[in-house]
Write a protein that holds these residues in place. Structure first.
Motif, PDB file in Angstrom:
ATOM      1  N   GLU A 534       0.738  -1.214   0.118  1.00 30.34           N
ATOM      2  CA  GLU A 534       0.018   0.066   0.126  1.00 30.34           C
ATOM      3  C   GLU A 534       0.691   1.353   0.003  1.00 30.34           C
ATOM      4  OE1 GLU A 534      -2.548  -0.597   3.350  1.00 30.34           O
ATOM      5  OE2 GLU A 534      -3.981  -1.824   2.345  1.00 30.34           O
ATOM      6  N   SER A 535       2.069   1.247   0.620  1.00 35.72           N
ATOM      7  CA  SER A 535       3.018   2.440   0.501  1.00 35.72           C
ATOM      8  C   SER A 535       3.603   2.678  -0.783  1.00 35.72           C
ATOM      9  CB  SER A 535       3.941   2.130   1.581  1.00 35.72           C
ATOM     10  OG  SER A 535       4.988   1.251   1.117  1.00 35.72           O
ATOM     11  N   HIS A 536       3.458   1.544  -1.602  1.00 36.14           N
ATOM     12  CA  HIS A 536       3.908   1.694  -2.816  1.00 36.14           C
ATOM     13  C   HIS A 536       2.877   2.068  -3.783  1.00 36.14           C
ATOM     14  CE1 HIS A 536       7.610  -0.049  -1.719  1.00 36.14           C
ATOM     15  NE2 HIS A 536       7.989  -0.036  -2.715  1.00 36.14           N
ATOM     16  N   GLY A 537       1.405   2.400  -3.355  1.00 34.28           N
ATOM     17  CA  GLY A 537       0.526   2.557  -4.160  1.00 34.28           C
ATOM     18  C   GLY A 537      -0.458   1.411  -4.742  1.00 34.28           C
ATOM     19  N   GLY A 538      -0.216   0.349  -4.178  1.00 39.35           N
ATOM     20  CA  GLY A 538      -0.832  -0.975  -4.731  1.00 39.35           C
ATOM     21  C   GLY A 538      -1.813  -1.378  -3.740  1.00 39.35           C
ATOM     22  N   SER A 539      -2.029  -2.776  -3.983  1.00 35.46           N
ATOM     23  CA  SER A 539      -2.831  -3.359  -3.203  1.00 35.46           C
ATOM     24  C   SER A 539      -2.527  -4.880  -3.038  1.00 35.46           C
ATOM     25  CB  SER A 539      -4.280  -3.327  -3.568  1.00 35.46           C
ATOM     26  OG  SER A 539      -4.602  -3.919  -4.623  1.00 35.46           O
ATOM     27  N   ARG A 557       2.688  -0.043  -9.078  1.00 35.96           N
ATOM     28  CA  ARG A 557       2.419   1.128 -10.015  1.00 35.96           C
ATOM     29  C   ARG A 557       3.620   0.856 -11.112  1.00 35.96           C
ATOM     30  NH1 ARG A 557       1.089   6.725  -6.927  1.00 35.96           N
ATOM     31  NH2 ARG A 557      -1.000   6.146  -6.106  1.00 35.96           N
TER      32      ARG A 557
END
Length: 562
Positions: A534-539, A557
């Motif tokens: 999540e800190s990388h913008g994913g799930s 991403r």
């Protein structure tokens, strides 16, 4: 006003088989006659204050009403109600409410009232004018002492204020409210009867009482129920009420068994039972949620039978459950904070020995290089050991950075080489566990933005979980498949194993801290992996499988091509 007199009731000549009410009067056993029902006796055994007034003057008040305000039984009779109001403004305000009230609606208000000794107590006062438009006409009133409740509400506000300065907010301990309720019921134990007012007045009070009331005859059969109880049970007619009372599986006991309301009432109205009994149960009506009911049973004197009063305490139960959930959340937050401190300390202590080991291995590699020209497998082992130490050192630095929350430093990463490098790091545990890995080809131009070591940590956590999940799988079937795909802005990595899968009771909570099915596990791996993704913008999520095994899918991403 009748002081010290007795209430005499007459029966019609064609009554059914009689039962004894006070040693002299005979009443039918199958159903108490409404015209001669002992309303006075019932109302004298209630746990709330009840009064009958005219022109704002007490014509009669039961013993509980006198007790609430510190008077002796009968001492309020004939008194002007102004004596109980703390201020003239409160007295005039209620007078205006009475003048505007209709005869088919309650006048209800809460305010501070004055006791005989000058103390102020909070009360809920509900009344009904027997004739609308004239405050001097007769009226009936029910009073409940809310002092304990107000104190509990003040305590709740203070606790909420303190919890705003820490992690979570929590509600006041509802056990205090329970203790206050039990004390309230206990104080109503010594209520005495008084012979005042007519049978119609008592019947009106009984019918419109804001608590559910059920009267049971000496034969154990329900004889009378008021409107509030019918509302609790969901009955609109007397026949429907009778059917619901005797319907099985409507009452849920605290031990998980079910029965009818008639059964549980019969258990608390025997002749050998104590004078006042308290119990709780859940009513399983047609509503989506059961009603939580607190009940009090009191005998009807020497004639037998009992009167039951019921209060809906569903809201208190829901608030207690909410408090428990908030307490568990606060405990989780405290443990996470402690784990962060421990992780920082361990990272600091482990960094030095890891660096030392790396230096020793580099020295050995340099010195043994000429001697091991003919033994490339030993040189490869040394190189692998050095790579593992570098990886371990980077993980330690990541843990320290994670605890100190630095600004993220992302880079452009080629996805397939990163996955192959991660599999190389795990070659030894994969070979030891006899697990085969299959990595689907990924185009070289698939680039993602992120921190390479952190992404590797996610893949390592998922692969190690799969290895442990396949411990009972036959070696020939142990396989981990890694597939990748892309869309316009995200790269997807999916790992699927042939293990035992995820049980349904764990699946809904697997990403919560301290949730694990392993005997020696901490339950932190999946939670940390999700936080990294999540800190990388994913799930990161679990994908349900039709057969055996488990599948996890995470996204990253995409970066612009190099």
């Amino acid at each position: 006003m009748l002081r010290g007199s007795t209430l005499s009731l007459r029966m019609p000549m064609n009554s059914e088989t009689p039962i004894s009410l006070d040693g002299q009067t005979q009443l039918p056993s199958s159903e108490l006659d409404r015209a001669t029902f002992p309303w006075q006796l019932v109302l004298e055994n209630t746990i709330v204050g009840i009064s009958y007034m005219q022109d704002r003057r007490f014509l009669w008040a039961n013993a509980r009403m006198a007790e609430i305000f510190g008077f002796a039984p009968g001492e309020l009779d004939g008194e002007v109600v102004r004596r109980l109001y703390a201020t003239q403004e409160d007295y005039d305000d209620v007078g205006r409410l009475m003048a505007q009230a209709s005869s088919d609606r309650f006048v209800t208000h809460e305010r501070a009232m004055a006791c005989k000794d000058g103390r102020l107590i909070w009360c809920r006062i509900s009344g009904r004018m027997l004739r609308e438009g004239d405050a001097r006409m007769p009226s009936v009133w029910v009073v409940q002492d809310l002092s304990d409740k107000k104190r509990a509400e003040d305590e709740l506000r203070r606790i909420n204020q303190r919890l705003e300065d820490i992690v979570e907010r929590r509600t006041v301990n509802l056990q205090r409210s329970n203790a206050a309720l039990k004390a309230e019921i206990e104080r109503g134990r010594e209520l005495r009867q008084a012979a005042v007012a007519s049978r119609e007045k008592y019947r009106t009070l009984f019918t419109n009482m804001p608590l559910g009331v059920l009267v049971v005859g000496a034969d154990g059969m329900p004889a009378e129920a008021n409107r509030t109880l019918r509302t609790y049970l969901g009955a609109t007619t007397r026949d429907q009420l009778h059917g619901l009372i005797h319907e099985d599986a409507r009452v849920l006991r605290s031990d998980g068994t079910t029965c009818s309301l008639a059964t549980i009432v019969g258990e608390h109205c025997g002749g050998d039972q104590p004078r006042v009994q308290r119990f709780e149960f859940s009513w399983l009506g047609r509503a989506s949620r059961p009603r939580e009911i607190s009940a009090v049973a009191a005998p009807l004197g020497a004639s037998g039978g009992a009167v039951f009063t019921f209060a809906d305490v569903s809201e208190q139960h829901r608030r207690r459950q909410q408090e428990h959930r908030e307490q568990e959340t606060l405990a989780h937050a405290s443990r996470l904070s402690l784990m962060g401190q421990m992780a920082s300390a361990l990272a600091h202590e482990l960094g030095q020995p890891l660096n030392t080991c790396q230096s020793y291995l580099s020295g050995l590699r340099h010195r043994l290089d000429p001697l091991l020209v003919d033994q490339p497998e030993l040189l490869q082992a040394l190189d692998r050991a050095c790579d593992q130490l570098v990886q371990a050192g980077q993980i330690i630095r990541n843990v320290r950075d994670f605890v100190s929350k630095p600004a993220p430093m992302f880079e452009t990463i080629k996805l397939e080489p990163l996955l192959r490098q991660t599999l190389a790091l795990l070659e030894l545990p994969l070979r030891t566990a006899q697990v085969q890995t299959v990595l689907s080809p990924t185009p070289d131009n698939v680039l993602v933005r992120g921190h390479s070591v952190e992404i590797q940590q996610v893949v390592v956590n998922l692969i190690v979980n799969s290895i442990e999940a396949m411990a009972e799988t036959p070696p020939i079937s142990r396989k981990i498949e890694i597939r990748t795909s892309t869309d316009s802005r995200l790269a997807t990595v999916e790992l699927t194993d042939a293990g035992c899968g995820v049980s349904p009771d764990i699946a809904a909570r697997m990403f919560d801290p301290y949730v694990t099915s392993k005997r020696s596990g901490l339950g932190m791996g999946l939670m940390i992996s999700r936080m990294i993704v999540e800190s990388h913008g994913g799930s990161l999520r679990h994908v349900r499988q039709r057969g055996t095994g488990a599948s996890f899918r995470f996204t990253l991403r995409l970066a612009a091509p190099v």
